[in-house]
Design a protein around this motif. Sequence first.
Motif, PDB file in Angstrom:
ATOM      1  N   SER A   1       0.849  -1.149   0.000  1.00 51.74           N
ATOM      2  CA  SER A   1       0.276   0.158  -0.061  1.00 51.74           C
ATOM      3  C   SER A   1       0.917   1.163   0.007  1.00 51.74           C
ATOM      4  O   SER A   1       0.929   1.905   0.762  1.00 51.74           O
ATOM      5  CB  SER A   1      -0.976   0.004   1.133  1.00 51.74           C
ATOM      6  N   THR A   2       1.687   1.333  -0.899  1.00 52.09           N
ATOM      7  CA  THR A   2       2.943   2.006  -1.060  1.00 52.09           C
ATOM      8  C   THR A   2       2.477   3.725  -0.983  1.00 52.09           C
ATOM      9  O   THR A   2       2.117   4.037  -1.972  1.00 52.09           O
ATOM     10  CB  THR A   2       3.670   1.966  -2.459  1.00 52.09           C
ATOM     11  N   GLY A   3       2.915   4.488   0.105  1.00 51.79           N
ATOM     12  CA  GLY A   3       3.130   5.860   0.308  1.00 51.79           C
ATOM     13  C   GLY A   3       4.721   6.230  -0.034  1.00 51.79           C
ATOM     14  O   GLY A   3       5.289   5.210  -0.305  1.00 51.79           O
ATOM     15  N   SER A   4       4.902   7.319   0.551  1.00 51.60           N
ATOM     16  CA  SER A   4       6.155   7.627   0.499  1.00 51.60           C
ATOM     17  C   SER A   4       6.532   8.515   1.949  1.00 51.60           C
ATOM     18  O   SER A   4       5.551   9.075   2.638  1.00 51.60           O
ATOM     19  CB  SER A   4       6.791   8.296  -0.747  1.00 51.60           C
ATOM     20  N   SER A   5       7.919   8.915   2.309  1.00 48.82           N
ATOM     21  CA  SER A   5       8.213   9.917   3.364  1.00 48.82           C
ATOM     22  C   SER A   5       9.316  10.461   3.492  1.00 48.82           C
ATOM     23  O   SER A   5      10.338  10.211   2.452  1.00 48.82           O
ATOM     24  CB  SER A   5       8.201   8.907   4.620  1.00 48.82           C
ATOM     25  N   VAL A   6       9.475  11.798   3.716  1.00 52.22           N
ATOM     26  CA  VAL A   6      10.532  12.657   3.812  1.00 52.22           C
ATOM     27  C   VAL A   6      10.801  13.039   5.355  1.00 52.22           C
ATOM     28  O   VAL A   6       9.702  13.041   5.917  1.00 52.22           O
ATOM     29  CB  VAL A   6      10.913  13.806   3.001  1.00 52.22           C
ATOM     30  N   MET A   7      11.781  13.228   5.763  1.00 54.25           N
ATOM     31  CA  MET A   7      12.392  14.197   6.819  1.00 54.25           C
ATOM     32  C   MET A   7      12.595  15.537   6.263  1.00 54.25           C
ATOM     33  O   MET A   7      13.395  15.852   5.429  1.00 54.25           O
ATOM     34  CB  MET A   7      13.435  13.685   7.850  1.00 54.25           C
ATOM     35  N   LEU A   8      11.718  16.368   6.935  1.00 55.40           N
ATOM     36  CA  LEU A   8      11.749  17.894   5.935  1.00 55.40           C
ATOM     37  C   LEU A   8      13.165  18.344   6.473  1.00 55.40           C
ATOM     38  O   LEU A   8      13.669  17.967   7.367  1.00 55.40           O
ATOM     39  CB  LEU A   8      10.742  18.858   6.577  1.00 55.40           C
ATOM     40  N   PRO A   9      13.576  19.513   5.846  1.00 55.23           N
ATOM     41  CA  PRO A   9      15.188  19.904   5.800  1.00 55.23           C
ATOM     42  C   PRO A   9      15.323  20.226   7.419  1.00 55.23           C
ATOM     43  O   PRO A   9      14.522  20.783   8.250  1.00 55.23           O
ATOM     44  CB  PRO A   9      15.224  21.210   5.066  1.00 55.23           C
ATOM     45  N   LEU A  10      16.478  19.784   7.926  1.00 55.53           N
ATOM     46  CA  LEU A  10      16.839  20.280   9.247  1.00 55.53           C
ATOM     47  C   LEU A  10      17.292  21.581   9.140  1.00 55.53           C
ATOM     48  O   LEU A  10      18.207  21.899   8.368  1.00 55.53           O
ATOM     49  CB  LEU A  10      17.865  19.348   9.887  1.00 55.53           C
ATOM     50  N   ARG A  11      16.820  22.627  10.105  1.00 52.75           N
ATOM     51  CA  ARG A  11      17.484  23.959   9.846  1.00 52.75           C
ATOM     52  C   ARG A  11      18.379  24.182  11.068  1.00 52.75           C
ATOM     53  O   ARG A  11      18.002  24.280  12.058  1.00 52.75           O
ATOM     54  CB  ARG A  11      16.202  24.856   9.969  1.00 52.75           C
ATOM     55  N   LEU A  12      19.504  24.678  10.557  1.00 50.71           N
ATOM     56  CA  LEU A  12      20.691  25.132  11.501  1.00 50.71           C
ATOM     57  C   LEU A  12      20.731  26.515  11.596  1.00 50.71           C
ATOM     58  O   LEU A  12      21.948  27.126  11.809  1.00 50.71           O
ATOM     59  CB  LEU A  12      22.077  24.292  11.385  1.00 50.71           C
ATOM     60  N   THR A  13      19.785  27.319  10.967  1.00 54.23           N
ATOM     61  CA  THR A  13      20.056  28.752  11.025  1.00 54.23           C
ATOM     62  C   THR A  13      20.034  29.251  12.250  1.00 54.23           C
ATOM     63  O   THR A  13      19.717  28.890  13.367  1.00 54.23           O
ATOM     64  CB  THR A  13      18.894  29.260  10.123  1.00 54.23           C
ATOM     65  N   SER A  14      20.345  30.861  12.027  1.00 52.34           N
ATOM     66  CA  SER A  14      20.544  31.550  13.463  1.00 52.34           C
ATOM     67  C   SER A  14      19.630  31.448  14.419  1.00 52.34           C
ATOM     68  O   SER A  14      18.364  31.509  14.006  1.00 52.34           O
ATOM     69  CB  SER A  14      20.829  33.349  12.930  1.00 52.34           C
TER      70      SER A  14
END
Length: 554
Positions: A262-275
Amino acid sequence: MSLIKFLSLMPLSTFGFDISTPSSNNGGSWFLLHSSIGISAMHMQILHNNKIIIFDRTDFGASNLSLPDGHCRSDPNDMALKVDCTAHSLLYDVLLNSIRPLMVQTDTWCSSGSVIADGTLIQTGGYNDGERVARTFTPCNDDQCDWKELPEYLSVRRWYASNQILPDGRIIVVGGRNAFSYEFFPKNTLNSTSQPNYYLNFLKDTRDPKEENNLYPFLHLLPDGNLFIFANKRSISFDYTQNRVVKEFPVIPGEDSRSYPSTGSSVMLPLRLTSGNQSQSPEVEILVCGGAPKGSYTKAERGTYISASKTCGRIKVTDPNPKWVMEQMPMPRVMSDMIILPTGDVLLINGASNGTAGWEDGRNPVLNPVLYRSYASDPSQRFWVLNPSRTPRMYHSGAVLVPDGRVIVGGSNPHRVYNFTAYPYPTELGLEAFSPPYLAPRYSYLRPSILSIETPQNVLLYRGSFSISLTLSLYRRTRGIEVMIMTPSFTTHSFAMNQRAVVLNVTSMAHLSLFAYKLVVSGPQTTAIAPPGYYMLFVVHAGTPSQGVWVKVQ
């Protein structure tokens, strides 16, 4: 105050802004690279020499690409051809738009992979005589490199497993059909008490009778060093060093399963190391999109293709009490790839709107990619339907981001063997490129051009800093500039393994001349935030990314 000093002190705005409002003439563009590359792109991996290694499976029968110099593969265990003089793997040169056949010996069907720190692809498992094989491919510049195989390296069959590169440079291989365990590459040969594999009950608990719905689990390395594992509808934070579940997250709402078939997909949204967010534990959000209601696979096997999932779930796993927030896609999607773009947005591409993964089990291709605008504050404004392809990309299709910002798309073979006359979805051997809207000529004046990365051999050191010299025709102060590093992902079965994006902290920006600028950037703090290895580095200005440059984090 001097102009240089003024610009170095001004705030740098947030990432992920729109480059325009949605419109029919700005929905991206498609370009046919090859009508046939000879094989179907079931698995794809971009390498740091701007070549993509592509392979399908050895037991499809003869492909449409001959091995060079009269070479043939002899395999008495192969289930299609004992002697096969055709290729089932190739190397695609992104810059030259050319292909070179490769020799893979054992069956790679439904396997997994990761690129280690030196740029070598470690590919694991498959089917039949390939189910316990580990294979390596080390990039070269003389066209002499090819696959090498390590027979019986894996402790159990790894078919439909997932891989993730770890902070110490090892690879964890998780799951597979009837494999409720995980193991590591390379093996720990120095510790005589180490186990060949470790049982993980979560994998068994998430298996549905008759349908499974827990294969190719989604893996994301969290900045605290633990592993986020998602299978079916459930997810955990897992300490693989102690073989213990740290935390179980809420079940994703709704009736839809999200894992193969039942194939979906996934991402980890960008990790932000900003100020202001330079800690070792930045905010982490996981996005899961698409899938199919329970029972869909069984019904598809009987000829009934019900509508796929129309929802995405987004969860902030670093919250004390994380909860899924559900969003509605413009159309149902199953078997779609999710590719993080240099802007921080996510491209949903390929797939079908009915049925599931599996032989002949999907119907009604979704030809339109959708852009998910990760940072839009209004969830109802996050989805943007883009221009369609003419080619259905169903089961066994894939997509990868390349440094020029395009997404290379290939594959689609929902049949047990190559079938070029099947109706309505014949085996597809073509290769296309999709150019997201940010590559439209109308934004060329906003596009930065990287002149140099001022660090020896483009190496970024942990907790170090480096400079980037660039040119820019017109700087839009209100829309800002940011630096993103992105891993090269291994894509198969709608999941881009090891996909990772990190927004680095730009500490200053100096205006050197009419069009020249210099950025000072802080590197990642830890190996859990950015595991060692090769990354594509992009400078993004006003939603328009530069050409990517390969860097090595160590």
